[in-house]
Design an enzyme around this catalytic site. Structure first.
Site, PDB file in Angstrom:
ATOM      1  CG  MET B  30      22.034 -28.390  23.100  1.00 50.57           C
ATOM      2  SD  MET B  30      20.480 -28.707  22.217  1.00 50.57           S
ATOM      3  CE  MET B  30      19.727 -27.082  22.266  1.00 50.57           C
ATOM      4  N   GLY B  31      26.316 -25.998  22.739  1.00 48.16           N
ATOM      5  CA  GLY B  31      27.260 -25.079  22.109  1.00 48.16           C
ATOM      6  C   GLY B  31      26.740 -23.651  22.036  1.00 48.16           C
ATOM      7  CG  HIS B  34      25.346 -17.931  26.958  1.00 51.88           C
ATOM      8  ND1 HIS B  34      25.288 -18.341  28.280  1.00 51.88           N
ATOM      9  CD2 HIS B  34      24.307 -18.553  26.324  1.00 51.88           C
ATOM     10  CE1 HIS B  34      24.255 -19.147  28.441  1.00 51.88           C
ATOM     11  NE2 HIS B  34      23.647 -19.320  27.272  1.00 51.88           N
ATOM     12  N   GLY B  36      26.938 -18.016  30.642  1.00 46.71           N
ATOM     13  CA  GLY B  36      26.256 -19.056  31.417  1.00 46.71           C
ATOM     14  C   GLY B  36      26.950 -20.398  31.274  1.00 46.71           C
ATOM     15  CG  HIS B  37      26.996 -22.427  27.495  1.00 45.15           C
ATOM     16  ND1 HIS B  37      26.524 -21.433  26.677  1.00 45.15           N
ATOM     17  CD2 HIS B  37      26.140 -23.473  27.353  1.00 45.15           C
ATOM     18  CE1 HIS B  37      25.437 -21.858  26.058  1.00 45.15           C
ATOM     19  NE2 HIS B  37      25.169 -23.094  26.446  1.00 45.15           N
ATOM     20  CD  GLN B  61      17.748 -31.110  23.693  1.00 42.62           C
ATOM     21  OE1 GLN B  61      18.509 -31.999  24.041  1.00 42.62           O
ATOM     22  NE2 GLN B  61      17.745 -29.950  24.317  1.00 42.62           N
ATOM     23  CG  ASP B 150      17.357 -25.058  30.004  1.00 43.55           C
ATOM     24  OD1 ASP B 150      16.525 -24.814  29.132  1.00 43.55           O
ATOM     25  OD2 ASP B 150      18.536 -24.645  29.955  1.00 43.55           O
ATOM     26  CD  GLN B 153      17.989 -29.428  30.168  1.00 41.76           C
ATOM     27  OE1 GLN B 153      17.581 -29.403  29.017  1.00 41.76           O
ATOM     28  NE2 GLN B 153      19.112 -28.843  30.532  1.00 41.76           N
ATOM     29  CG  MET B 184      23.634 -14.478  29.946  1.00 39.03           C
ATOM     30  SD  MET B 184      25.425 -14.563  29.843  1.00 39.03           S
ATOM     31  CE  MET B 184      25.830 -12.947  30.490  1.00 39.03           C
TER      32      MET B 184
END
Lengths: 286, 286
Positions: B30-31, B34, B36-37, B61, B150, B153, B184
């Site tokens: 979702m942009g 950080h 983590g992404h 969501q 998540d 998820q 993060m």
């Protein structure tokens, strides 16, 4: 023709075909092939390099009191017919592969799965949308061909493809009829000789509705059509109309007045055991 | 790096890559990237020829009282960071493309979408399962990488992939933490300085739980862990534990006694505005 039972084997095959630039067509079926199914296979063959026919009687689309166990099956005959139609792969997964012990995912097309057939078959279209998703993901087709007899099903699949971004072209194939006009269906096998003769009343009522629309056009109300259909069909004491409804051809919303986008769609129970469905645009020439 | 907004354009690109035999990795986000992404993108790049990162803040969501509008966004920064990570395509569909006027399809993973985060976020995981289905069908990846933060998820996506026959390998990437241990998250931005300091209590409680399991092993009850977590976190009056639960790592079912398959999973509301989540296997070394 290859018989494939394992979806992972099918996925490797279609990946190979796709790498070769071949166009893949899928015809999802529950087997017990009649001329209607064969017409779908021919349609797929006419626009694709490779044709996969799936044969799976999907428990998820049958209600607890429906005919899952009785649903007609004849694998050897189906295999031979598919082979004659130059099908490349007959995909026959078993139920334990399709629905493992911990299976818990459901695909729902919410608005279109209300009313009409859904009223007497709760959950049916969730079962259809879910299994079609699984078949599309197993066979990765460019094109999938469905019969228009299951008109609500076809509308739901088109909507699902649009909503979920499936990269699959959906082709609806016109209803294939017996010589007296009865729509071909695996369930016609359930009819005895007398019921089989009577069953043509669905098609007769469709022809009458088209004649009415031909004469009256937009002045014709849906109620007039629906009442005519009900009277015509229920003159046979064996027949009970489950629904007969004039709806918009894509939204399936009931309309008050008939117009060039109207479909007549109906379901009839014969002798309280066999449920037959049929449909037609009102405008189409008979 | 290409910016692609239209899913049909993306599908043609991935079809080309697949015909060339290239392996495609997808990182759905979702942009507001950080570390983590970025770790997910690096992971995808390490095992794939082409990496697609999707950037879409998915309205489906978010609940009606959640932070959809406030969710942090910074497209130019995200674009630049993705470019530095050698992402090949940044896929940025807009909401009207993803959810057209007549959109009505929902993918539900029924058992795993009950309890834990679902209790306070009804419908959240249907939104996740639906959008991930759409992203998988738009990007046609061989591999998709998700963060383990998540955790519910991730469990839901794994189950959905299995249930629907998605031909996609799911990789879960370990949580990336700040130097003090806070997991993060884009939502950490909502914390003020004081709250940011306190927020480390989630990680502290995880470390304590692991120590307890290290000492007591299977003798440790889940209740003992859960009570410790609650007391540790709620010593800060700003913090309220939404849930803290010891569950089986794949079924997410609550267990009475801890064992080597147990996960501690928790959600905490800070100052009644920022909801933070974290989790860890009890057995893993700290």
């Amino acid at each position: 023709m290859k018989i494939v039972e394992d979806q992972k084997v099918l996925q490797r095959q279609v990946d190979d075909w796709r790498r070769q630039g071949l166009k893949i067509g899928l015809v999802p079926t529950m087997g017990f092939f009649h001329e209607g199914h064969l017409a779908l296979m021919r349609k797929a063959a006419s626009c694709c390099d490779k044709v996969i026919t799936s044969l799976f009687v999907n428990p998820m689309q049958f209600g607890p009191n429906e005919d899952l166990d009785a649903y007609p099956r004849n694998f050897e005959r189906d295999r031979s017919l598919a082979e004659q139609e130059s099908v490349d792969v007959l995909f026959c997964p078993d139920t334990t592969q399709m629905y493992g012990e911990n299976f818990q995912t459901r695909v729902m097309v919410e608005k279109l799965s209300k009313g009409l057939c859904a009223a007497s078959r709760p959950g049916h279209f969730d079962g259809v949308a879910t299994v079609v998703t699984k078949l599309f993901l197993a066979a990765k087709p460019h094109v999938a061909v469905f019969g228009q007899k299951d008109f609500q099903q076809l509308a739901i699949i088109r909507q699902m493809v649009e909503d979920l971004n499936f990269d699959v072209e959906i082709i609806g194939h016109p209803i294939v009829r017996e010589s007296d006009g009865l729509a071909m269906s695996s369930r016609n096998k359930y009819l005895n000789e007398q019921e089989r003769k009577i069953a043509v009343c669905l098609y007769e009522s469709i022809c009458k509705a088209k004649q009415m629309f031909g004469k009256m056009g937009d002045l014709l109300t849906s109620a007039e059509v629906e009442n005519m259909v009900k009277s015509h069909i229920e003159q046979h004491p064996e027949c009970r109309v489950d629904y007969a409804s004039v709806v918009h051809k894509t939204t399936l919303q009931h309309v008050e007045n008939c117009n060039e986008n109207s479909m007549l769609i109906l379901a009839v129970k014969v002798s309280n055991k066999v449920r037959l469905i049929d449909n037609s645009p009102l405008q189409e020439s008979i």
